[in-house]
Design an enzyme around this catalytic site. Sequence first.
Site, PDB file in Angstrom:
ATOM      1  N   ARG A  68       3.825  -1.589   6.008  1.00  0.00           N
ATOM      2  CA  ARG A  68       4.380  -2.062   4.614  1.00  0.00           C
ATOM      3  C   ARG A  68       5.745  -1.604   4.266  1.00  0.00           C
ATOM      4  NH1 ARG A  68      -0.444  -1.956   0.409  1.00  0.00           N
ATOM      5  NH2 ARG A  68       1.058  -3.164  -0.479  1.00  0.00           N
ATOM      6  N   ASN A  99       1.876  -3.800  -8.485  1.00  0.00           N
ATOM      7  CA  ASN A  99       2.693  -3.909  -6.851  1.00  0.00           C
ATOM      8  C   ASN A  99       3.272  -2.273  -6.726  1.00  0.00           C
ATOM      9  OD1 ASN A  99       2.177  -6.516  -7.064  1.00  0.00           O
ATOM     10  ND2 ASN A  99       4.176  -7.178  -7.516  1.00  0.00           N
ATOM     11  N   HIS A 116      -0.706   1.446  -9.544  1.00  0.00           N
ATOM     12  CA  HIS A 116      -1.199   1.566  -8.294  1.00  0.00           C
ATOM     13  C   HIS A 116      -0.458   2.381  -7.416  1.00  0.00           C
ATOM     14  CE1 HIS A 116      -4.001  -2.258  -9.054  1.00  0.00           C
ATOM     15  NE2 HIS A 116      -4.287  -1.206  -9.659  1.00  0.00           N
ATOM     16  N   THR A 182      -1.163 -12.519 -10.021  1.00  0.00           N
ATOM     17  CA  THR A 182      -2.096 -11.554  -9.960  1.00  0.00           C
ATOM     18  C   THR A 182      -3.413 -12.241 -10.009  1.00  0.00           C
ATOM     19  OG1 THR A 182      -3.310  -9.459 -10.621  1.00  0.00           O
ATOM     20  CG2 THR A 182      -2.154 -10.918 -12.352  1.00  0.00           C
ATOM     21  N   ALA A 226       6.518 -17.818  -8.471  1.00  0.00           N
ATOM     22  CA  ALA A 226       7.286 -16.741  -9.643  1.00  0.00           C
ATOM     23  C   ALA A 226       8.772 -16.988  -9.431  1.00  0.00           C
ATOM     24  CB  ALA A 226       7.119 -15.247  -9.216  1.00  0.00           C
TER      25      ALA A 226
HETATM   26  N1  APR Z   1       4.207 -17.072  -7.106  1.00  0.00           N
HETATM   27  C1  APR Z   1       3.360 -16.364  -7.950  1.00  0.00           C
HETATM   28  N2  APR Z   1       2.021 -16.265  -7.846  1.00  0.00           N
HETATM   29  C2  APR Z   1       1.729 -16.439  -6.637  1.00  0.00           C
HETATM   30  C3  APR Z   1       2.531 -16.733  -5.507  1.00  0.00           C
HETATM   31  C4  APR Z   1       3.897 -16.997  -5.904  1.00  0.00           C
HETATM   32  N3  APR Z   1       4.699 -17.265  -4.854  1.00  0.00           N
HETATM   33  N4  APR Z   1       1.767 -16.613  -4.321  1.00  0.00           N
HETATM   34  C5  APR Z   1       0.657 -16.506  -4.546  1.00  0.00           C
HETATM   35  N5  APR Z   1       0.263 -16.016  -5.835  1.00  0.00           N
HETATM   36  C6  APR Z   1      -0.594 -15.435  -6.719  1.00  0.00           C
HETATM   37  C7  APR Z   1      -2.113 -16.069  -6.074  1.00  0.00           C
HETATM   38  O1  APR Z   1      -2.066 -17.316  -6.644  1.00  0.00           O
HETATM   39  C8  APR Z   1      -2.982 -14.804  -6.927  1.00  0.00           C
HETATM   40  O2  APR Z   1      -3.386 -15.165  -8.098  1.00  0.00           O
HETATM   41  O3  APR Z   1      -1.003 -14.294  -6.702  1.00  0.00           O
HETATM   42  C9  APR Z   1      -2.014 -13.717  -6.889  1.00  0.00           C
HETATM   43  C10 APR Z   1      -2.072 -12.776  -5.793  1.00  0.00           C
HETATM   44  O4  APR Z   1      -3.495 -12.134  -5.945  1.00  0.00           O
HETATM   45  P1  APR Z   1      -3.784 -10.813  -4.985  1.00  0.00           P
HETATM   46  O5  APR Z   1      -3.471 -11.122  -3.550  1.00  0.00           O
HETATM   47  O6  APR Z   1      -5.382 -10.512  -5.276  1.00  0.00           O
HETATM   48  O7  APR Z   1      -2.942  -9.866  -5.315  1.00  0.00           O
HETATM   49  P2  APR Z   1      -3.212  -8.718  -7.039  1.00  0.00           P
HETATM   50  O8  APR Z   1      -3.848  -9.412  -8.082  1.00  0.00           O
HETATM   51  O9  APR Z   1      -1.723  -8.074  -7.286  1.00  0.00           O
HETATM   52  O10 APR Z   1      -4.194  -7.531  -6.335  1.00  0.00           O
HETATM   53  C11 APR Z   1      -4.376  -6.529  -7.352  1.00  0.00           C
HETATM   54  O11 APR Z   1      -5.602  -5.564  -5.374  1.00  0.00           O
HETATM   55  O12 APR Z   1      -5.838  -4.802  -3.293  1.00  0.00           O
HETATM   56  C12 APR Z   1      -5.640  -4.469  -4.634  1.00  0.00           C
HETATM   57  O13 APR Z   1      -4.236  -2.493  -5.100  1.00  0.00           O
HETATM   58  C13 APR Z   1      -3.990  -3.962  -4.518  1.00  0.00           C
HETATM   59  O14 APR Z   1      -2.551  -4.080  -6.505  1.00  0.00           O
HETATM   60  C14 APR Z   1      -3.399  -4.707  -5.726  1.00  0.00           C
HETATM   61  C15 APR Z   1      -4.477  -5.304  -6.417  1.00  0.00           C
END
Ligand code: APR
Length: 242
Positions: A68, A99, A116, A182, A226
Amino acid sequence: MKNVSLGESQKVKRKITILTGAGMSADSGLKTFRDADGLWEGHDVMEVASPQGFRSNPELVLQFYNERRRQLLQASPNAGHRALVDLEKKFHTHIITQNVDDLHERAGSSRVLHLHGELLKVRSTAPPFSVYHWEKDLYLGDVCEAGNQLRPHIVWFGEEVPLLPRAASITSEADILIIVGTSLQVYPAASLLYYAEEGVPIYLVDPRPALAPTPGLNLHLIPRKASEGVPELVSQLLDQGN
Ligand code: APR
């Protein structure tokens, strides 16, 4: 006390808190976690992102973060990261990110809080848990000045989120809350939005928003990526002025 009129340049800026998740960096080529082909599709979370996993197979964990880190060093901030920097012209912004990448900092944002942890930092596994900037691969045998094994400076599942109180306090003072990319599935980060004062406008930028219109939430859904939705929202907020 007589009314003190502030000059234009001293005008108190309204506060914007921006909560970002993996979707913020998706358009920079970094995988999210729970989307199709996300990071958790190829790995067992507890094997690569938990203290137990690190104890039982440290090489696997270090390799997961090495991969990563290499990808992050090839990535660049996208238009969404850059637009958030523009917000600082008229607003006092705080970015609270789940992030571990440094794309907000590389874009030029001034106040970034990593709930995190950070992929480009490592820390000692024994007191005083010194933290070091680190851009190379990390291996067993890489030790701190006191001779203790180094580990990624990441908050793993089951570990405390030390910056949560600070993040909650910042969010409670926001005049505007922006949430980008998120799934709001991981706590305590996902609870932050409820620290915002009642009635504060909440803008959610995500192609698959994790929140639905809810009574009591002044929620504005922007079902966009985004790199498109954030610049549009920022120009709208800058046009509104303070
Ligand atoms: N632009 C905006 N949002 C997007 C895009 C994009 N191009 N592509 C995907 N997404 C959205 C998805 O719809 C989803 O709601 O980003 C989000 C990603 O969700 P996750 O993969 O669950 O990521 P996140 O919410 O940051 O996870 C939180 O979980 O695994 C742990 O520690 C890790 O910080 C992380 C935490």
